[in-house]
Design an enzyme around this catalytic site. Structure first.
Site, PDB file in Angstrom:
ATOM      1  N   ASN A   9      -8.575 -11.926   4.232  1.00  0.00           N
ATOM      2  CA  ASN A   9      -9.102 -11.304   3.092  1.00  0.00           C
ATOM      3  C   ASN A   9      -8.638 -12.377   1.841  1.00  0.00           C
ATOM      4  O   ASN A   9      -7.711 -12.833   1.644  1.00  0.00           O
ATOM      5  CB  ASN A   9      -8.157 -10.121   2.710  1.00  0.00           C
ATOM      6  CG  ASN A   9      -8.137  -9.566   1.106  1.00  0.00           C
ATOM      7  OD1 ASN A   9      -9.162  -9.707   0.639  1.00  0.00           O
ATOM      8  ND2 ASN A   9      -7.392  -8.724   1.038  1.00  0.00           N
ATOM      9  N   LYS A  11      -9.237 -12.447  -1.498  1.00  0.00           N
ATOM     10  CA  LYS A  11      -8.953 -11.849  -2.429  1.00  0.00           C
ATOM     11  C   LYS A  11      -9.775 -12.442  -3.771  1.00  0.00           C
ATOM     12  O   LYS A  11     -10.833 -12.909  -3.436  1.00  0.00           O
ATOM     13  CB  LYS A  11      -7.499 -12.075  -2.672  1.00  0.00           C
ATOM     14  CG  LYS A  11      -6.884 -11.316  -1.711  1.00  0.00           C
ATOM     15  CD  LYS A  11      -5.314 -11.140  -1.885  1.00  0.00           C
ATOM     16  CE  LYS A  11      -4.492 -10.452  -0.623  1.00  0.00           C
ATOM     17  NZ  LYS A  11      -2.975 -10.242  -0.871  1.00  0.00           N
ATOM     18  N   HIS A  94      -6.910  -1.054  -0.131  1.00  0.00           N
ATOM     19  CA  HIS A  94      -5.884  -2.361   0.017  1.00  0.00           C
ATOM     20  C   HIS A  94      -4.830  -1.938  -1.142  1.00  0.00           C
ATOM     21  O   HIS A  94      -4.940  -1.388  -2.310  1.00  0.00           O
ATOM     22  CB  HIS A  94      -6.463  -3.666  -0.439  1.00  0.00           C
ATOM     23  CG  HIS A  94      -5.538  -4.868  -0.174  1.00  0.00           C
ATOM     24  ND1 HIS A  94      -4.494  -5.237  -0.922  1.00  0.00           N
ATOM     25  CD2 HIS A  94      -5.285  -5.751   0.894  1.00  0.00           C
ATOM     26  CE1 HIS A  94      -3.680  -6.244  -0.493  1.00  0.00           C
ATOM     27  NE2 HIS A  94      -4.192  -6.434   0.687  1.00  0.00           N
ATOM     28  N   GLU A  96      -3.278  -3.855  -3.360  1.00  0.00           N
ATOM     29  CA  GLU A  96      -3.344  -4.195  -4.630  1.00  0.00           C
ATOM     30  C   GLU A  96      -4.839  -3.278  -5.401  1.00  0.00           C
ATOM     31  O   GLU A  96      -4.466  -3.165  -6.933  1.00  0.00           O
ATOM     32  CB  GLU A  96      -4.015  -5.570  -4.519  1.00  0.00           C
ATOM     33  CG  GLU A  96      -2.863  -6.423  -4.272  1.00  0.00           C
ATOM     34  CD  GLU A  96      -3.334  -7.774  -3.660  1.00  0.00           C
ATOM     35  OE1 GLU A  96      -2.570  -8.623  -3.058  1.00  0.00           O
ATOM     36  OE2 GLU A  96      -4.751  -8.048  -3.449  1.00  0.00           O
ATOM     37  N   GLU A 166       0.024  -2.611   6.179  1.00  0.00           N
ATOM     38  CA  GLU A 166       0.499  -3.916   5.283  1.00  0.00           C
ATOM     39  C   GLU A 166       1.649  -3.361   4.383  1.00  0.00           C
ATOM     40  O   GLU A 166       1.360  -2.807   3.393  1.00  0.00           O
ATOM     41  CB  GLU A 166      -0.838  -4.284   4.373  1.00  0.00           C
ATOM     42  CG  GLU A 166      -1.874  -5.117   5.294  1.00  0.00           C
ATOM     43  CD  GLU A 166      -2.461  -6.118   4.169  1.00  0.00           C
ATOM     44  OE1 GLU A 166      -2.793  -7.200   4.462  1.00  0.00           O
ATOM     45  OE2 GLU A 166      -3.004  -5.380   3.285  1.00  0.00           O
ATOM     46  N   GLY A 172       2.255 -11.257   0.296  1.00  0.00           N
ATOM     47  CA  GLY A 172       2.274 -12.738  -0.575  1.00  0.00           C
ATOM     48  C   GLY A 172       3.690 -13.112  -0.809  1.00  0.00           C
ATOM     49  O   GLY A 172       3.882 -13.778  -1.662  1.00  0.00           O
ATOM     50  N   SER A 213       2.125 -11.856   4.974  1.00  0.00           N
ATOM     51  CA  SER A 213       2.617 -13.060   5.021  1.00  0.00           C
ATOM     52  C   SER A 213       2.634 -13.314   6.347  1.00  0.00           C
ATOM     53  O   SER A 213       3.233 -14.171   7.234  1.00  0.00           O
ATOM     54  CB  SER A 213       4.115 -13.067   4.765  1.00  0.00           C
ATOM     55  OG  SER A 213       4.333 -13.016   3.405  1.00  0.00           O
TER      56      SER A 213
END
Length: 257
Positions: A9, A11, A94, A96, A166, A172, A213
């Site tokens: 991904n 992003k 996701h 985010e 996730e 991240g 990560s």
């Protein structure tokens, strides 16, 4: 054994020339890799250029999001009809998108139905935040996300879906979950919920990735686990060397060699 599936991904990274350059290197680096599905998910503007570059390659192509409507006054949105024939996969839900843009479980469910109707293979993301994790709410929360996402999805279509677990607190941050912990959560919050919605055969057929990560040095910890079938990779997918190493090490770990 479920076939391993590792997706990158990207992003909001990579211009079109940068995207083409990255997949050009990836094609060579992953040539001959078998028994593992691999996909990259660049920004929308790079999809067509990356698709052309990947022709003749076994690497799949995915989008990072989509709306559920066919068309309409949704400024800035991309419809499933626009993605049909352009890419293979689409990431839905996701964290985010959920936390920054306010996407709800209901939206994810609508998107899942629309993606399947247009022949796209969805990657549905679920995961808890740090407070939920520390409060012992992970299984209930993630299980609820799975139930909501698959509402009304028939068993024969459900097996086309990949779920990505996730944990938000690991994305991240450089602080991944432990492999055994992720495995237990996937078993209790995802597989068991899928059994309750469908049956054991369907639950066992659906692939589940870990994301958060994932790096070359730790991917084997995750893909050696019984319930983990792949990885949804963020930052490490932006470097051809790192991503290709993740794919190769992950495949070895998943196969038990």
């Amino acid at each position: 054994m479920r076939k391993a599936f590792i997706a990158g991904n990207w992003k909001m990274h990579k211009t079109i020339p940068e995207a083409v350059a990255l997949v050009t290197v990836l094609k060579d680096a992953l040539e001959g890799v078998e028994d593992c599905d691999v996909a990259v998910c660049p920004p929308f503007v790079a999809l067509d250029a990356v698709r052309e570059t990947l022709e003749g390659s076994a690497i799949g192509l995915g989008a990072q999001n989509m709306h559920w409507e066919e068309q309409g006054a949704f400024t800035g949105a991309i419809s499933p009809a626009m993605l049909e024939g352009l890419c293979d996969y689409v990431i839905l839900g996701h964290s985010e998108r959920r936390t920054i843009f306010g996407e709800t479980d209901e939206w994810v469910n609508r998107k899942l139905h629309a993606a399947l109707e247009h022949g796209l293979l969805p990657i549905v993301c679920v995961g808890e935040n740090l407070a939920q994790n520390e409060a012992g709410e992970t299984v209930a929360f993630c299980g609820g996300q799975v139930e909501a996402a698959f509402e009304g999805v028939p068993a024969e279509r459900a097996v086309e879906v990949t779920i990505a677990y996730e944990p938000i607190w690991a994305i991240g941050t450089g602080v991944p979950a432990h492999g055994e912990d992720a495995n237990d959560i996937i078993r209790d919050a995802i597989r068991d919920v899928l059994v309750s919605i469908y049956d054991e055969d369907v639950a066992e057929a659906i692939r589940v990735q870990y994301g958060g990560s994932v790096k070359p040095h730790n991917v084997a910890e995750f893909l050696s686990q019984k319930e983990i079938d792949g990885a949804l990779v963020g930052g490490a997918s932006l470097k051809a060397d790192d991503f290709s190493e993740i794919v190769k090490k992950g495949l070895v770990a998943h196969s038990g060699e």
